[in-house]
Design a protein around this motif. Sequence first.
Motif, mmCIF file in Angstrom:
data_model
loop_
_atom_site.group_PDB
_atom_site.id
_atom_site.type_symbol
_atom_site.label_atom_id
_atom_site.label_comp_id
_atom_site.label_asym_id
_atom_site.label_seq_id
_atom_site.Cartn_x
_atom_site.Cartn_y
_atom_site.Cartn_z
ATOM 1 N N THR A 183 0.855 -1.182 0.000
ATOM 2 C CA THR A 183 0.000 0.000 0.000
ATOM 3 C C THR A 183 0.896 1.238 0.000
ATOM 4 O OG1 THR A 183 -1.685 -1.177 1.251
ATOM 5 C CG2 THR A 183 -1.822 1.231 1.235
ATOM 6 N N SER A 184 0.762 2.078 -1.013
ATOM 7 C CA SER A 184 1.685 3.184 -1.216
ATOM 8 C C SER A 184 1.764 4.126 -0.026
ATOM 9 C CB SER A 184 1.291 3.978 -2.473
ATOM 10 O OG SER A 184 1.413 3.179 -3.624
ATOM 11 N N VAL A 185 0.613 4.398 0.590
ATOM 12 C CA VAL A 185 0.615 5.370 1.691
ATOM 13 C C VAL A 185 1.362 4.823 2.915
ATOM 14 C CG1 VAL A 185 -1.580 4.661 2.760
ATOM 15 C CG2 VAL A 185 -0.814 7.051 2.927
ATOM 16 N N ILE A 186 1.342 3.502 3.118
ATOM 17 C CA ILE A 186 2.137 2.913 4.209
ATOM 18 C C ILE A 186 3.620 3.110 3.916
ATOM 19 C CG2 ILE A 186 2.740 0.777 5.403
ATOM 20 C CD1 ILE A 186 -0.090 -0.197 4.979
ATOM 21 N N ILE A 237 11.095 -5.033 1.558
ATOM 22 C CA ILE A 237 10.738 -5.943 2.662
ATOM 23 C C ILE A 237 9.376 -5.568 3.234
ATOM 24 C CG2 ILE A 237 11.403 -6.739 4.968
ATOM 25 C CD1 ILE A 237 14.325 -6.271 4.144
ATOM 26 N N GLY A 238 9.133 -4.264 3.367
ATOM 27 C CA GLY A 238 7.866 -3.811 3.936
ATOM 28 C C GLY A 238 6.668 -4.195 3.095
ATOM 29 N N ALA A 239 6.798 -4.080 1.767
ATOM 30 C CA ALA A 239 5.695 -4.447 0.879
ATOM 31 C C ALA A 239 5.383 -5.942 0.983
ATOM 32 C CB ALA A 239 6.036 -4.079 -0.558
ATOM 33 N N LYS A 240 6.428 -6.761 1.021
ATOM 34 C CA LYS A 240 6.222 -8.209 1.149
ATOM 35 C C LYS A 240 5.633 -8.560 2.515
ATOM 36 C CE LYS A 240 7.962 -8.892 -2.908
ATOM 37 N NZ LYS A 240 7.032 -9.216 -4.032
ATOM 38 N N LEU A 241 6.116 -7.878 3.559
ATOM 39 C CA LEU A 241 5.600 -8.124 4.906
ATOM 40 C C LEU A 241 4.124 -7.758 4.994
ATOM 41 C CD1 LEU A 241 6.069 -8.823 7.915
ATOM 42 C CD2 LEU A 241 6.689 -6.415 8.264
ATOM 43 N N GLU A 242 3.751 -6.636 4.421
ATOM 44 C CA GLU A 242 2.348 -6.222 4.442
ATOM 45 C C GLU A 242 1.456 -7.269 3.787
ATOM 46 O OE1 GLU A 242 -0.713 -2.957 2.545
ATOM 47 O OE2 GLU A 242 1.423 -2.787 2.099
ATOM 48 N N GLN A 243 1.911 -7.815 2.655
ATOM 49 C CA GLN A 243 1.127 -8.830 1.960
ATOM 50 C C GLN A 243 0.928 -10.062 2.842
ATOM 51 O OE1 GLN A 243 3.341 -9.537 -1.635
ATOM 52 N NE2 GLN A 243 2.921 -7.508 -2.477
ATOM 53 N N LYS A 244 1.994 -10.472 3.527
ATOM 54 C CA LYS A 244 1.902 -11.656 4.395
ATOM 55 C C LYS A 244 0.978 -11.394 5.590
ATOM 56 C CE LYS A 244 6.421 -13.632 3.217
ATOM 57 N NZ LYS A 244 5.830 -14.809 2.542
#
Length: 472
Positions: A183-186, A237-244
Motif C-alpha cells: 500500500t503506497s501510503v504505508i 521488505i515492507g511491501a512483502k511483509l504487508e502482503q503476508k
Amino acid sequence: MSENRQIAQEIIEAVGGKDNIVSAAHCATRLRMMVKDKEKIDLQKVENIDKVKGAFFNSGQFQIILGTGTVNRIYDEVRQLGVTGTTKAEHAKEAAKSGNAFQRAVRSFGDVFVPIIPVLVATGLFMGLRGLVMQEKILASFGLTPDHISENFILFTQVLTDTAFIFLPALIAWSTFRVFGGTSVIGLVLGLMLVSPALPNAWAVAGGDAQPIMFLGFIPVLGYQGSVLPAFIAGVIGAKLEQKIRKRVPETLDLILTPFLTLLVMIILALFVIGPVFHTVEELILAGTVAVLELPFGLSGLFIGFVHQIIVITGVHHIFNLLEIQLLEKFGSNPFNAIITCAIAAQGGAALAVGLKTKSKKLKALALPSSLSAFLGITEPAIFGVNLRYVKPFIMGLIGGAAGGFAASIFGLKATGMAITVIPGTLLYLNGQILLYLFVNLIAIGVAFALTWTFGYTENLKQQIENDSKAA
C-alpha cells in the motif's frame, strides 16, 4: 485502408500473426508486445515497415520504436485488428517474469525510480537557475552584487532545491511499495519516519554538528535524509511483509492491524538493521563511484563515455540513477551527467552522418529524425534503428562518446541535476559552465560524425542498405 491500419497489419503479420501475440501495450515511443514464440518474429521485415524506427527483443517484450504520437495511433489500430491490449503496468508485471535474476532486479529498480525522476529533474533545474541568477556578471547587469541578495530569497531557493532530497526516502519508500505490491501510503509514512525531525539529522551528523543515538552501545540510529538504499530495501521488505500480514489478519481487523504491524516491524528493522547496514553499503558505492570519476588524465570520461551506451543496450542502465542521486545528495553536483551526455550526443552525430550520406530515402527519413531525438536525450531510435543495425556507426558513436567524455572530465564539468542531457541538459549548466558544456558536446558529435562519414559508412554498407530497401 488507412496508412496506420496498413502499418498495424504489417506489424502483426511480421511478428507472427495474432495467434503469436499474447498482448500489446505502449509507452511514450514504443509498441510493446508479449509473444508466445519469438522465433516467429521476422525482425528484418518489421524494421522495413514504414514509420518503424527500430525493433528489438528485451525485458521479455518485443519492442517496436515508432516515436511519440505515432505509437498511440498504431497501438489503437493493432487493438482494433483483434490484438489484446493491456495497460503498461500489467504488461510490465508479465514481462517481469522473464529474464535472469539480475535483469529482473535492475528492471524493478528502474520501475521504482521512473516516477521520482521528474521531481529530481525539476530540482536540478531550480539549482541551475539559482546558479545563473547568482552569477556576479548576471547580477552586475542589474547593478547588483551577491551582497544585495536577501536572506529571504536564499531561503526560498533552498525550499525549491532541498525539499526533494530531504524527503527522498519517503519518495523512494512510497514508489517501492507501489512497485512491489504494498500500500503506497504505508510506504510513504515509513519513508517519512526515516527522516523524522525526532532523529539526529543525517547532514548534521556528517558535518559533526550532531551525534547519532547509540543503541546497545554499537548501533547508530539517525535520520536518513538524502539516502536511497535504506529506503529502497525497507520498501521491498515492507511491501512483502504487508502482503503476508494481510493474508493472516481477519478481514474485520485488516484496516487497523495491517498498517499498524507493518509500520511497527519495519521501522524497528529500518532504524536498527537495514539503515546502518545499507547506509554503509551506500557509502561504499559512492566512494567507488567517486574514485572512478577522479581517475587522472580524463580516464574516467574516456571509459564511461565509451561504455555508457553499451550498457544502455543491455537495459540495466537504470542502476545509474542511484549513482547520480548519491552524487547530487552528497556534493550538490553531478559530473557523471556531463560524461553520459557526450555518449548520447555522439550516437546522434553518427546517425546524422548516415542520414546525410545515404541515398536510401527510407534510411534518410529514419536517420535524420533519430539524430534529432538523440540530441534531445533519447538515443533508442538512433541506436536500434540506425547505428546498431549497421554496427560501424554505433562503434564510431562509442568513440565519439569517449572523446567528448574525456574532454568533459578534463574540464571538470558538473551538472546541477540529472536525467536530462544534450540540448535539454544545457539547463543544468547555467552556473557559468554552459560554453564548455556546448564545446564537449560538439567534440562528441563531431568525432562520431567524422568517423562515421569516413569509415563507418562504406560503399559496401551503402549497397547493403539499398538492397535492404529494395527488398522491403
